[in-house]
Write a protein that holds these residues in place. Sequence first.
Motif, PDB file in Angstrom:
ATOM      1  N   GLY A   3     -43.546 -13.667 -43.202  1.00  0.00           N
ATOM      2  CA  GLY A   3     -44.245 -12.663 -42.415  1.00  0.00           C
ATOM      3  C   GLY A   3     -43.294 -11.902 -41.524  1.00  0.00           C
ATOM      4  N   SER A   4     -43.861 -10.997 -40.760  1.00  0.00           N
ATOM      5  CA  SER A   4     -43.102 -10.199 -39.808  1.00  0.00           C
ATOM      6  C   SER A   4     -43.833 -10.175 -38.482  1.00  0.00           C
ATOM      7  N   ILE A   5     -43.074  -9.942 -37.432  1.00  0.00           N
ATOM      8  CA  ILE A   5     -43.630  -9.817 -36.092  1.00  0.00           C
ATOM      9  C   ILE A   5     -43.279  -8.429 -35.591  1.00  0.00           C
ATOM     10  N   ILE A   6     -44.285  -7.718 -35.124  1.00  0.00           N
ATOM     11  CA  ILE A   6     -44.063  -6.394 -34.570  1.00  0.00           C
ATOM     12  C   ILE A   6     -44.522  -6.388 -33.117  1.00  0.00           C
ATOM     13  N   GLY A   7     -44.053  -5.407 -32.371  1.00  0.00           N
ATOM     14  CA  GLY A   7     -44.399  -5.289 -30.964  1.00  0.00           C
ATOM     15  C   GLY A   7     -43.312  -4.501 -30.266  1.00  0.00           C
ATOM     16  N   SER A   8     -43.423  -4.363 -28.991  1.00  0.00           N
ATOM     17  CA  SER A   8     -42.439  -3.606 -28.222  1.00  0.00           C
ATOM     18  C   SER A   8     -41.189  -4.451 -28.009  1.00  0.00           C
ATOM     19  N   PHE A  73     -48.054 -11.559 -44.134  1.00  0.00           N
ATOM     20  CA  PHE A  73     -48.826 -11.294 -42.926  1.00  0.00           C
ATOM     21  C   PHE A  73     -47.930 -10.586 -41.919  1.00  0.00           C
ATOM     22  N   VAL A  74     -48.569  -9.911 -40.971  1.00  0.00           N
ATOM     23  CA  VAL A  74     -47.865  -9.298 -39.849  1.00  0.00           C
ATOM     24  C   VAL A  74     -48.580  -9.736 -38.577  1.00  0.00           C
ATOM     25  N   TYR A  75     -47.785 -10.222 -37.634  1.00  0.00           N
ATOM     26  CA  TYR A  75     -48.312 -10.657 -36.349  1.00  0.00           C
ATOM     27  C   TYR A  75     -47.857  -9.655 -35.293  1.00  0.00           C
ATOM     28  N   THR A  76     -48.820  -9.084 -34.583  1.00  0.00           N
ATOM     29  CA  THR A  76     -48.525  -8.096 -33.549  1.00  0.00           C
ATOM     30  C   THR A  76     -48.513  -8.791 -32.191  1.00  0.00           C
ATOM     31  N   PHE A  77     -47.337  -8.834 -31.582  1.00  0.00           N
ATOM     32  CA  PHE A  77     -47.202  -9.424 -30.253  1.00  0.00           C
ATOM     33  C   PHE A  77     -47.416  -8.307 -29.241  1.00  0.00           C
ATOM     34  N   CYS A  78     -48.542  -8.387 -28.511  1.00  0.00           N
ATOM     35  CA  CYS A  78     -48.912  -7.282 -27.621  1.00  0.00           C
ATOM     36  C   CYS A  78     -49.492  -7.793 -26.304  1.00  0.00           C
ATOM     37  N   PRO A  79     -48.639  -8.344 -25.429  1.00  0.00           N
ATOM     38  CA  PRO A  79     -49.126  -8.815 -24.133  1.00  0.00           C
ATOM     39  C   PRO A  79     -49.852  -7.703 -23.375  1.00  0.00           C
ATOM     40  N   ASN A  80     -50.961  -8.058 -22.783  1.00  0.00           N
ATOM     41  CA  ASN A  80     -51.800  -7.118 -22.041  1.00  0.00           C
ATOM     42  C   ASN A  80     -52.243  -5.937 -22.904  1.00  0.00           C
ATOM     43  N   GLY A  81     -52.212  -6.098 -24.227  1.00  0.00           N
ATOM     44  CA  GLY A  81     -52.666  -5.064 -25.143  1.00  0.00           C
ATOM     45  C   GLY A  81     -51.657  -3.962 -25.408  1.00  0.00           C
ATOM     46  N   TYR A  82     -50.440  -4.064 -24.848  1.00  0.00           N
ATOM     47  CA  TYR A  82     -49.459  -2.993 -25.019  1.00  0.00           C
ATOM     48  C   TYR A  82     -48.768  -3.090 -26.373  1.00  0.00           C
ATOM     49  N   ILE A  83     -48.734  -1.950 -27.107  1.00  0.00           N
ATOM     50  CA  ILE A  83     -48.037  -1.965 -28.390  1.00  0.00           C
ATOM     51  C   ILE A  83     -46.940  -0.906 -28.502  1.00  0.00           C
ATOM     52  N   GLY A  84     -47.090   0.238 -27.913  1.00  0.00           N
ATOM     53  CA  GLY A  84     -46.083   1.295 -28.027  1.00  0.00           C
ATOM     54  C   GLY A  84     -46.257   2.119 -29.304  1.00  0.00           C
TER      55      GLY A  84
END
Length: 161
Positions: A3-8, A73-84
Amino acid sequence: MQGSIIGSFRKYYREIRGVIDLFESAGLFILSPTKSQVINPDEEFVLLESDDLNSSPVEIQLIAFHRILRSSFVYTFCPNGYIGRTTAYEIGRVVERKIKLFFSEAPKDLPIFLPPNSIWSPKDFSKYFLNNGKLPETLEASSKTLLEKLHNDLFLGKYQD
């Protein structure tokens, strides 16, 4: 399972490295990002030590897409809903490709349908995979509401007027 992890990466790369470690300890192989260090934390487009610095940001993003789009799969790491912005773009491509998409929290400022069971803390996600040997099932909508019907129709290639 890969999988991959995306986020800011600019805001949360240190934490994302921790998520990579957690997922890998559960037996998940992470294609993107590579564990590295951010070398330009004040820039809009983040570069990692592991990136080919002779490549342009466009080339680096395309290389990342090659990894992301071959993920299970892709997991989006987005604390407080922030993605950019870049993460929003990546989410669009992932949804278009129908790759299983999970979130650490519901994203803010992105009007996207989240199937039930698609929000998992990194710890609970890795624990689920470790205990079950498979990804969590996202409960795709059964077309009960207009929102669910529109979402499902997009996945099926049925476009409404």
